[in-house]
Design a protein around this motif. Structure first.
Motif, short mmCIF file in Angstrom:
data_model
loop_
_atom_site.label_atom_id
_atom_site.label_comp_id
_atom_site.label_asym_id
_atom_site.label_seq_id
_atom_site.Cartn_x
_atom_site.Cartn_y
_atom_site.Cartn_z
N ARG A 228 -42.65 -53.36 34.82
CA ARG A 228 -41.65 -52.84 34.00
C ARG A 228 -40.23 -53.45 34.11
NH1 ARG A 228 -40.88 -46.33 33.51
NH2 ARG A 228 -39.94 -46.70 35.39
N ARG B 264 -30.48 -42.69 20.42
CA ARG B 264 -30.51 -43.55 21.96
C ARG B 264 -30.66 -44.87 21.60
NH1 ARG B 264 -34.71 -45.26 24.85
NH2 ARG B 264 -34.12 -45.50 27.06
N LYS C 212 -35.36 -50.63 30.93
CA LYS C 212 -34.70 -49.73 31.59
C LYS C 212 -33.37 -50.46 32.20
CE LYS C 212 -35.76 -46.43 35.40
NZ LYS C 212 -35.16 -45.22 34.50
N TYR D 197 -28.31 -45.81 29.03
CA TYR D 197 -27.74 -44.86 29.64
C TYR D 197 -26.29 -44.64 29.32
CZ TYR D 197 -32.45 -45.05 31.78
OH TYR D 197 -33.66 -45.29 32.08
N GLU E 170 -37.76 -39.19 23.17
CA GLU E 170 -37.88 -38.67 24.52
C GLU E 170 -36.60 -37.95 25.00
OE1 GLU E 170 -37.65 -41.92 27.58
OE2 GLU E 170 -36.59 -43.31 25.70
N GLY F 226 -33.28 -37.37 27.76
CA GLY F 226 -32.75 -38.08 29.16
C GLY F 226 -33.58 -39.09 29.93
N THR F 227 -33.95 -38.66 31.18
CA THR F 227 -34.80 -39.56 31.70
C THR F 227 -36.28 -39.03 32.04
OG1 THR F 227 -34.26 -38.27 33.96
CG2 THR F 227 -32.85 -40.10 33.28
N MET F 228 -36.86 -38.73 30.98
CA MET F 228 -38.09 -38.18 30.99
C MET F 228 -38.76 -38.37 29.43
SD MET F 228 -37.97 -34.40 32.46
CE MET F 228 -36.89 -33.74 31.23
N LEU G 98 -38.89 -45.37 26.54
CA LEU G 98 -39.33 -45.92 27.72
C LEU G 98 -40.83 -45.80 28.00
CD1 LEU G 98 -37.77 -47.61 30.23
CD2 LEU G 98 -38.25 -45.59 31.56
N GLY H 2 -42.76 -44.43 30.23
CA GLY H 2 -42.89 -44.01 31.66
C GLY H 2 -44.20 -44.03 32.25
N ILE H 3 -43.91 -44.13 33.71
CA ILE H 3 -45.13 -44.17 34.63
C ILE H 3 -45.78 -42.92 34.77
CG2 ILE H 3 -46.14 -45.03 36.83
CD1 ILE H 3 -43.80 -47.30 36.28
N THR H 4 -44.81 -41.99 34.82
CA THR H 4 -45.49 -40.64 35.05
C THR H 4 -46.19 -40.22 33.85
OG1 THR H 4 -43.17 -40.15 36.16
CG2 THR H 4 -45.07 -38.26 35.84
N ARG H 5 -45.59 -40.72 32.53
CA ARG H 5 -46.30 -40.51 31.09
C ARG H 5 -47.58 -41.02 31.23
NH1 ARG H 5 -47.28 -43.49 27.10
NH2 ARG H 5 -47.23 -42.75 24.67
N THR I 228 -42.02 -35.41 31.41
CA THR I 228 -42.50 -36.21 32.73
C THR I 228 -41.52 -37.26 33.20
OG1 THR I 228 -43.80 -37.85 31.37
CG2 THR I 228 -45.01 -35.44 31.81
N GLY I 229 -41.20 -37.48 34.44
CA GLY I 229 -40.61 -38.65 34.90
C GLY I 229 -40.58 -38.52 36.41
N THR I 230 -40.28 -39.71 37.10
CA THR I 230 -40.23 -39.92 38.37
C THR I 230 -39.42 -38.68 39.28
OG1 THR I 230 -40.74 -42.35 38.24
CG2 THR I 230 -39.86 -41.34 40.31
C1 LIG Z 1 -35.12 -43.15 29.54
C2 LIG Z 1 -36.39 -42.60 30.30
N1 LIG Z 1 -37.43 -42.12 29.91
C3 LIG Z 1 -38.53 -41.72 30.49
C4 LIG Z 1 -38.37 -41.75 32.00
C5 LIG Z 1 -39.58 -41.53 32.76
O1 LIG Z 1 -40.17 -42.86 33.33
P1 LIG Z 1 -41.00 -42.77 34.64
O2 LIG Z 1 -42.03 -41.65 34.57
O3 LIG Z 1 -41.56 -44.00 34.87
O4 LIG Z 1 -39.96 -42.15 35.89
C6 LIG Z 1 -37.42 -42.30 32.54
C7 LIG Z 1 -37.17 -42.39 33.97
O5 LIG Z 1 -37.29 -43.60 34.47
C8 LIG Z 1 -36.10 -42.87 31.84
O6 LIG Z 1 -34.83 -43.22 32.36
#
Ligand SMILES: Cc1ncc(COP(=O)(O)O)c(C=O)c1O
Length: 359
Positions: free
Chosen positions: A94, A183, A193, A198, A229, A231-233, A253, A255-258, A297-299
């Motif tokens: 990524r 966004r 990323k 941000y 999505e 913020g960061t999830m 994004l 997401g790897i957790t996604r 979901t997110g890291t």
């Molecule tokens: C904008 C955004 N969306 C989603 C995610 C979730 O991604 P990940 O699961 O790879 O952490 C993040 C975190 O990295 C993010 O910054």
């Protein structure tokens, strides 16, 4: 390929000064960092050095025009004490996808993995033992040319810094589905990323917080109709027992957790749809009682439950968190794989090996 990484250790570790019971996210950093420079078309000066400030020109291109990308990942300790990473190869891929979109050079996958193993192996003492705690890992790359004028930089710096983060007990979040700010638009950099994404989110997020919400549930840039999505999830909903999440069509994004969540749920027999989800569909599912769960979901948080979504002047409380099953299952599966208590059926957990050290 085995790269030569020069190692300079700190004279005295700061580890004994750290109170592992009080480690707010992103404010404590470990003793060492990895550093590399891109000069004349190649990555060079591969080093692990004490965590320290950088010296930058006031006309550093990244500061002015934003060629800056990063990743966020975690290392944790398995129950037998072995430090482990989760899908590190996905993060470097990524990172390189982000690099391509920003006209930045690829970082070699094998060098990324070697540097990561070496650094995390050295900093293993910084990985908190407590359940839910982890060593947060922040790889980043930015332009280093020193000049003004919008242009692609020819030189870059790549760093990996790490820091312990405490157990993350997120309180359920209140989201505002914003119909004024966006966004990311199609054709833009939403899938990368990169720092600018941000920066652009800060002002709308501040306005949302002033209204009493925690974060924004971003809608699409064209019609303010489809959910993107948070913020960061990445966002998931459970409607009538079916799990749905927005498709990754270029503006969110990946997401790897996604990705892990989708695979775990499909493996457990859940129907998971990746598709366009209109905010209207969520409103209707809320009204007819078929909306069972909403979570991100997110890291950082792994899974964060949603308590309320506001749209069009109406606050929609989500079902009681105690009734959430899917969100709970995902959190315990992912955390369990990290600790080794849940079988790693997908081969995601990568124990840290330090076999490459060159002092
Ligand atoms: C904008 C955004 N969306 C989603 C995610 C979730 O991604 P990940 O699961 O790879 O952490 C993040 C975190 O990295 C993010 O910054």
């Amino acid at each position: 390929m085995n790269y030569k990484i020069e190692i300079t250790k700190v004279n005295k570790s700061r580890l004994s000064e750290i109170d592992f019971d009080k480690i707010p996210f992103g404010q404590t950093f470990s003793d060492h960092m990895f550093s590399a420079d891109y000069i004349n078309g190649e990555w060079t000066n591969l080093k692990i050095i004490p965590f320290s400030n950088l010296s930058l020109s006031p006309v550093n291109l990244a500061l002015h025009y934003g060629q800056s990308i990063f990743e966020g990942m975690k290392a944790s300790k398995m129950t037998d004490g072995t430090p482990a990473l989760l899908r590190p190869e996905m993060h470097v891929r990524r990172l390189n996808a982000s690099a391509q979109r920003l006209c930045m050079p690829d970082f070699p996958e094998d060098l990324f993995l070697q540097a990561l193993h070496e650094l995390v192996g050295m900093e293993a003492g910084w990985i908190p033992q407590k359940e839910g705690s982890a060593l947060y890992i922040r790889p980043l790359m930015f332009a280093m040319d020193e000049k003004l004028g919008v242009a692609v930089s020819e030189s870059y710096k790549f760093l990996i810094v790490t820091g312990p983060v405490g157990p993350y007990y997120p309180k359920p979040v209140k989201l505002l589905a914003d119909t004024e700010y966006i966004r990311a638009a199609h054709g833009g950099v939403g899938e990368a990323k990169t720092a600018g994404n941000y920066a652009a989110s800060l002002y709308p997020a501040r306005l949302a917080m002033q209204k009493g919400y925690d974060q924004i549930l971003w809608l699409d840039a064209k019609e303010f109709k489809y959910v993107q999505e948070v913020g960061t999830m990445n966002i998931f909903f459970v409607i009538n027992g079916k799990v749905i999440t927005p498709a990754t069509t270029g503006t969110i994004l990946k997401g790897i957790t996604r990705d892990m969540s989708i695979q775990i749920l499909r493996d457990k027999g859940y129907e998971v749809e990746e598709r366009l989800i209109s905010i209207q569909e969520i409103v209707e599912a809320h009204m007819d009682g078929s909306l069972q769960e909403a979570f991100g979901t997110g890291t950082a948080a792994v899974v964060s439950n949603v308590e309320l979504i506001a749209y069009d002047g109406v606050d929609m409380p989500m079902p009681s968190i105690e009734t959430y099953k899917v969100a709970h299952l995902l959190k315990s599966e992912i955390n369990g794989m990290r600790s080794g208590e849940v079988e790693d059926r997908f081969g995601w957990v990568v124990p840290v090996k330090r076999e490459t050290a060159k002092v």
